[in-house]
Design a protein around this motif. Structure first.
Motif, mmCIF file in Angstrom:
data_model
loop_
_atom_site.group_PDB
_atom_site.id
_atom_site.type_symbol
_atom_site.label_atom_id
_atom_site.label_comp_id
_atom_site.label_asym_id
_atom_site.label_seq_id
_atom_site.Cartn_x
_atom_site.Cartn_y
_atom_site.Cartn_z
ATOM 1 N N ALA A 1 0.838 -1.204 0.000
ATOM 2 C CA ALA A 1 0.000 0.000 0.000
ATOM 3 C C ALA A 1 0.873 1.254 0.000
ATOM 4 N N CYS A 2 1.909 1.251 0.821
ATOM 5 C CA CYS A 2 2.848 2.382 0.843
ATOM 6 C C CYS A 2 3.511 2.569 -0.515
ATOM 7 N N ALA A 3 3.898 1.461 -1.142
ATOM 8 C CA ALA A 3 4.544 1.540 -2.449
ATOM 9 C C ALA A 3 3.582 2.102 -3.489
ATOM 10 N N GLY A 4 2.305 1.694 -3.443
ATOM 11 C CA GLY A 4 1.324 2.207 -4.386
ATOM 12 C C GLY A 4 1.093 3.693 -4.222
ATOM 13 N N VAL A 5 1.027 4.148 -2.973
ATOM 14 C CA VAL A 5 0.851 5.576 -2.713
ATOM 15 C C VAL A 5 2.069 6.358 -3.190
ATOM 16 N N MET A 6 3.265 5.842 -2.948
ATOM 17 C CA MET A 6 4.477 6.518 -3.395
ATOM 18 C C MET A 6 4.543 6.588 -4.918
ATOM 19 N N LEU A 7 4.134 5.506 -5.580
ATOM 20 C CA LEU A 7 4.137 5.504 -7.043
ATOM 21 C C LEU A 7 3.151 6.537 -7.574
ATOM 22 N N ASP A 8 1.985 6.591 -6.961
ATOM 23 C CA ASP A 8 0.997 7.590 -7.365
ATOM 24 C C ASP A 8 1.533 8.997 -7.141
ATOM 25 N N TRP A 9 2.208 9.198 -5.995
ATOM 26 C CA TRP A 9 2.718 10.531 -5.676
ATOM 27 C C TRP A 9 3.827 10.951 -6.639
ATOM 28 N N CYS A 10 4.681 10.020 -7.007
ATOM 29 C CA CYS A 10 5.812 10.347 -7.883
ATOM 30 C C CYS A 10 5.400 10.527 -9.342
ATOM 31 N N LEU A 11 4.472 9.701 -9.814
ATOM 32 C CA LEU A 11 4.120 9.697 -11.233
ATOM 33 C C LEU A 11 2.845 10.465 -11.551
ATOM 34 N N GLY A 12 1.933 10.556 -10.590
ATOM 35 C CA GLY A 12 0.637 11.140 -10.898
ATOM 36 C C GLY A 12 -0.147 10.235 -11.832
ATOM 37 N N GLU A 13 -1.289 10.717 -12.309
ATOM 38 C CA GLU A 13 -2.093 9.878 -13.188
ATOM 39 C C GLU A 13 -1.454 9.790 -14.575
ATOM 40 N N PRO A 14 -1.582 8.664 -15.248
ATOM 41 C CA PRO A 14 -1.001 8.524 -16.587
ATOM 42 C C PRO A 14 -1.565 9.565 -17.544
ATOM 43 N N ARG A 15 -0.704 10.172 -18.333
ATOM 44 C CA ARG A 15 -1.144 11.189 -19.289
ATOM 45 C C ARG A 15 -1.859 10.562 -20.476
ATOM 46 N N ARG A 16 -1.433 9.353 -20.837
ATOM 47 C CA ARG A 16 -2.063 8.651 -21.958
ATOM 48 C C ARG A 16 -2.446 7.248 -21.511
ATOM 49 N N TRP A 17 -3.495 6.734 -22.127
ATOM 50 C CA TRP A 17 -3.917 5.362 -21.879
ATOM 51 C C TRP A 17 -4.216 5.091 -20.406
ATOM 52 N N HIS A 18 -4.880 6.056 -19.755
ATOM 53 C CA HIS A 18 -5.278 5.825 -18.371
ATOM 54 C C HIS A 18 -6.359 4.746 -18.357
ATOM 55 N N PRO A 19 -6.174 3.676 -17.574
ATOM 56 C CA PRO A 19 -7.162 2.593 -17.566
ATOM 57 C C PRO A 19 -8.566 3.054 -17.202
ATOM 58 N N LEU A 20 -8.704 4.009 -16.280
ATOM 59 C CA LEU A 20 -10.030 4.465 -15.893
ATOM 60 C C LEU A 20 -10.709 5.261 -17.004
ATOM 61 N N VAL A 21 -9.910 5.942 -17.825
ATOM 62 C CA VAL A 21 -10.475 6.637 -18.986
ATOM 63 C C VAL A 21 -11.004 5.613 -19.992
ATOM 64 N N GLY A 22 -10.201 4.559 -20.218
ATOM 65 C CA GLY A 22 -10.660 3.494 -21.098
ATOM 66 C C GLY A 22 -11.906 2.813 -20.555
ATOM 67 N N PHE A 23 -11.960 2.627 -19.242
ATOM 68 C CA PHE A 23 -13.142 2.030 -18.630
ATOM 69 C C PHE A 23 -14.355 2.932 -18.821
ATOM 70 N N GLY A 24 -14.163 4.237 -18.721
ATOM 71 C CA GLY A 24 -15.268 5.162 -18.939
ATOM 72 C C GLY A 24 -15.840 5.044 -20.339
ATOM 73 N N ARG A 25 -14.969 4.875 -21.326
ATOM 74 C CA ARG A 25 -15.455 4.699 -22.700
ATOM 75 C C ARG A 25 -16.214 3.391 -22.852
#
Length: 326
Positions: A14-38
């Motif tokens: 969980a800590c690693a996931g939060v750190m990855l999110d903090w360092c990278l932010g949301e993907p600029r392209r091919w965000h899975p949640l954007v694809g799910f929305g479509r």
């Protein structure tokens, strides 16, 4: 019950996931949640014929969510048989795609900066990206109120709720929660188009969110003005239309000492919403205060997870040293 090793692994992942999110932010392209929305939009267009149907809504939810969660669970099992580290990386990646802590900051803090600079046009445009209300005529106080409300609600939906279900069921659990929450945001409207079709999406999100929402509300109270937050939670939340957003937002507003809720414009009509919190109206600086409360809540529960895992490991080690098998 999770073993100490498993709980410790989940805590550190969980800590690693939060750190990855903090360092990278949301993907600029091919965000899975954007694809799910479509995908969700395509399913809704195909199934939501006039008049709307409850059973078609259940089918739509099942087609959108269950195959993806089953696929994520299958990959988790497969990788777990091959390598602990591959499975761990997969859990972290799923959590990263589902979390929205850094994204929340990146969306709301520029609103406060625009308001401080006196650029209402920019602030209105930025706020319109994160709320469904009409922002074209809002002043500084209304824009700050909308942003703080969004921060507090998403502190549960995009951050703590995701972490909670990750702690319960790993990456697939976080994915189930986030996809369900996304469908609620897309289909959970009480209008002629979605009243029947979106009923299942709204109710299932209420189920997954019930306990995380109350833990989020309790965390806001613990990290802010406890007495006021508890009072607002108890007296104001029952009046809110959502059984989970009410406790979260009432407690958060009370914790920050702000008066939120009230009138807002949706689809050209003024909606009088119940009051939230007690105190002064929101200002630009309160947007950062709201985000700080969310971030501290996430940090608090990461520390709780790590502490629990350490206690379990220490207890088992002590029992083993004494010749007792737990």
């Amino acid at each position: 019950m999770l073993s100490g090793i498993a709980l410790s692994a989940l805590a550190w992942l969980a800590c690693a996931g939060v750190m990855l999110d903090w360092c990278l932010g949301e993907p600029r392209r091919w965000h899975p949640l954007v694809g799910f929305g479509r995908l969700a939009n395509a399913i809704e267009r195909s199934l939501n014929r006039h008049p709307g149907s409850f059973l078609r809504g259940v089918l739509g939810w099942s087609l959108a969510v269950l195959p993806l969660v089953a696929l994520a669970g299958g990959i988790t099992l497969l990788l777990g048989r091959q390598s602990f580290w591959l499975a761990a990386a997969w859990h972290v990646l799923l959590l990263y795609f589902c979390l929205g802590l850094r994204s929340l900051r990146d969306h709301v803090l520029p609103i406060g900066m625009a308001l401080k600079a006196g650029d209402l046009a920019a602030a209105r445009g930025l706020t319109a990206r994160i709320v469904s209300r009409d922002t074209t005529q809002l002043d500084e106080t209304d824009l700050a109120k909308a942003a703080v409300e969004s921060v507090l609600e998403n502190g549960n939906d995009a951050v703590f709720g995701t972490l909670f279900w990750f702690a319960v069921a790993g990456g697939p659990g976080a994915l189930l929660f986030r996809l369900s929450n996304t469908l609620d945001a897309m289909w959970g409207y009480r209008n002629p188009r979605f009243l029947a079709f979106g009923w299942a999406a709204a109710r299932l999100d209420d189920v997954w969110n019930w306990l995380p929402a109350r833990l989020t509300a309790a965390s806001y109270a613990a990290l802010g003005n406890w007495r006021t937050a508890r009072h607002c939670w108890r007296t104001q939340a029952p009046s809110w239309s959502s059984p989970n957003a009410g406790p979260v937002m009432a407690s958060g507003a009370g914790a920050l000492g702000l008066a939120l809720g009230g009138a807002a414009i949706y689809d050209g009509a003024i909606e009088q919403r119940p009051p939230l919190g007690i105190g002064r109206p929101a200002l630009a600086a309160d947007i950062a205060r709201g985000w700080s409360l969310v971030a501290r809540t996430a940090l608090l529960w990461l520390c709780v997870l790590l502490l629990l895992s350490a206690i379990v490991l220490l207890t088992r080690a002590t029992l083993a040293a004494g010749g007792i098998h737990a």
